[in-house]
Design an enzyme around this catalytic site. Structure first.
Site, PDB file in Angstrom:
ATOM      1  N   LYS A  22      36.367  63.062  -7.177  1.00 33.40           N
ATOM      2  CA  LYS A  22      36.518  63.299  -8.619  1.00 33.40           C
ATOM      3  C   LYS A  22      35.323  62.350  -9.100  1.00 33.40           C
ATOM      4  O   LYS A  22      34.446  61.215  -8.174  1.00 33.40           O
ATOM      5  CB  LYS A  22      37.774  62.226  -8.520  1.00 33.40           C
ATOM      6  N   TYR A  80      44.187  72.233 -13.778  1.00 34.08           N
ATOM      7  CA  TYR A  80      45.161  71.635 -13.814  1.00 34.08           C
ATOM      8  C   TYR A  80      46.505  72.547 -14.772  1.00 34.08           C
ATOM      9  O   TYR A  80      47.655  70.984 -14.787  1.00 34.08           O
ATOM     10  CB  TYR A  80      45.377  69.350 -13.747  1.00 34.08           C
ATOM     11  N   ASN A 136      41.171  58.061  -9.064  1.00 35.96           N
ATOM     12  CA  ASN A 136      41.840  58.125  -7.786  1.00 35.96           C
ATOM     13  C   ASN A 136      41.093  58.806  -6.276  1.00 35.96           C
ATOM     14  O   ASN A 136      41.266  59.399  -5.515  1.00 35.96           O
ATOM     15  CB  ASN A 136      43.548  58.712  -7.207  1.00 35.96           C
ATOM     16  N   HIS A 162      40.879  64.426  -5.071  1.00 36.91           N
ATOM     17  CA  HIS A 162      42.132  65.410  -5.239  1.00 36.91           C
ATOM     18  C   HIS A 162      41.812  66.490  -3.974  1.00 36.91           C
ATOM     19  O   HIS A 162      41.148  66.933  -3.082  1.00 36.91           O
ATOM     20  CB  HIS A 162      42.195  67.017  -5.938  1.00 36.91           C
ATOM     21  N   GLU A 186      43.281  77.160  -5.840  1.00 36.22           N
ATOM     22  CA  GLU A 186      42.128  76.441  -5.764  1.00 36.22           C
ATOM     23  C   GLU A 186      40.845  76.825  -5.091  1.00 36.22           C
ATOM     24  O   GLU A 186      40.249  76.421  -6.068  1.00 36.22           O
ATOM     25  CB  GLU A 186      42.600  74.952  -5.338  1.00 36.22           C
TER      26      GLU A 186
HETATM   27  P1  CMP Z   1      45.691  64.121  -8.244  1.00 34.22           P
HETATM   28  O1  CMP Z   1      45.761  64.774  -6.255  1.00 34.22           O
HETATM   29  O2  CMP Z   1      44.218  65.183  -8.479  1.00 34.22           O
HETATM   30  O3  CMP Z   1      46.708  65.460  -8.340  1.00 34.22           O
HETATM   31  C1  CMP Z   1      46.680  65.143 -10.396  1.00 34.22           C
HETATM   32  C2  CMP Z   1      46.680  64.759 -10.330  1.00 34.22           C
HETATM   33  O4  CMP Z   1      47.070  63.939 -11.990  1.00 34.22           O
HETATM   34  C3  CMP Z   1      46.743  63.675  -9.476  1.00 34.22           C
HETATM   35  O5  CMP Z   1      45.752  63.386  -8.506  1.00 34.22           O
HETATM   36  C4  CMP Z   1      46.419  62.052 -10.838  1.00 34.22           C
HETATM   37  O6  CMP Z   1      44.841  61.943 -10.420  1.00 34.22           O
HETATM   38  C5  CMP Z   1      46.444  61.814 -12.111  1.00 34.22           C
HETATM   39  N1  CMP Z   1      47.966  61.702 -12.103  1.00 34.22           N
HETATM   40  C6  CMP Z   1      48.043  60.756 -13.745  1.00 34.22           C
HETATM   41  N2  CMP Z   1      49.246  60.372 -13.117  1.00 34.22           N
HETATM   42  C7  CMP Z   1      49.773  60.695 -12.637  1.00 34.22           C
HETATM   43  C8  CMP Z   1      51.443  60.862 -11.999  1.00 34.22           C
HETATM   44  N3  CMP Z   1      52.526  59.891 -13.044  1.00 34.22           N
HETATM   45  N4  CMP Z   1      52.010  61.469 -10.903  1.00 34.22           N
HETATM   46  C9  CMP Z   1      50.725  62.549 -10.449  1.00 34.22           C
HETATM   47  N5  CMP Z   1      49.674  62.663 -10.507  1.00 34.22           N
HETATM   48  C10 CMP Z   1      49.171  61.876 -12.009  1.00 34.22           C
END
Ligand code: CMP
Length: 181
Positions: free
Chosen positions: A50, A90, A153, A156, A167
């Protein structure tokens, strides 16, 4: 009992023990060969580094974790996603309260997108990534080491075989995915 007779009996016993040991070894070897082991499937999964991790200049460090853990990078490209692309990718989270922030974050800078291939690749990549929220991620995982928040974070990864298929196809035409096997 004469000495000769005694020697003969001992000889017979020794021979008998040797045969028994040989049978035992053979049985153990046969068991090893025919033992049922869980078959690990060779899988593919989509991974995105990311914008936060790209900005931190840790693409190489994250790639190294994939490679040292048996995951091969069989497709990769850098991209700066448009709001349409990130929103569609997403799409499953469209109704979630964090959707708008997620799309805004994913379009805030370039990302590195790759397909990983290996035994049990989907679960393995998720183990390497750690929990979605870096505060809950186990020590030594990518998110524990490189992520700052649940939005930023670092990575992904697809969460299952069906998602992985969709995906991967979202970012890579089949002809641009090169099996490492
Ligand atoms: P990712 O694995 O990319 O999938 C969806 C993304 O939404 C997740 O990582 C997080 O970066 C983001 N996100 C933000 N808030 C939440 C939440 N409460 N629960 C899950 N994903 C979240």
């Amino acid at each position: 009992m004469h000495f000769r007779q005694l020697r003969q009996s001992v000889g017979t016993m020794t021979g008998y023990l040797r045969v028994q040991r040989a049978i035992c070894c053979f049985t153990r070897f046969y068991d090893l060969l025919t033992e049922e082991r869980p078959l690990m499937a060779i899988e593919r999964t989509l991974s995105i580094i990311k914008p936060d991790a790209v900005a931190k200049n840790v693409i190489g460090k994250i790639y190294s974790r994939f490679e040292t853990n048996g995951l091969k990078i069989i497709a990769s490209r850098m991209a700066w996603l448009s709001p349409q692309e990130a929103g569609e990718f997403y799409g499953v989270h469209k109704e979630r309260p964090f959707y708008k922030d997620l799309v805004a974050f994913m379009t805030s800078g370039p990302v590195m997108i790759q397909v990983l291939e290996g035994e049990d690749a989907i679960a393995k990549n998720r183990d390497l990534m750690g929990a979605t929220d870096p505060k809950k991620a186990a020590p030594g995982t990518i998110r524990a080491d490189f992520a700052a928040s649940i939005d930023a974070n670092a990575v992904h990864g697809s969460d299952g075989p069906d998602t992985a298929k969709v995906e991967i196809a979202f970012f890579f035409p089949a002809m641009n995915v090169y099996s490492g096997r």
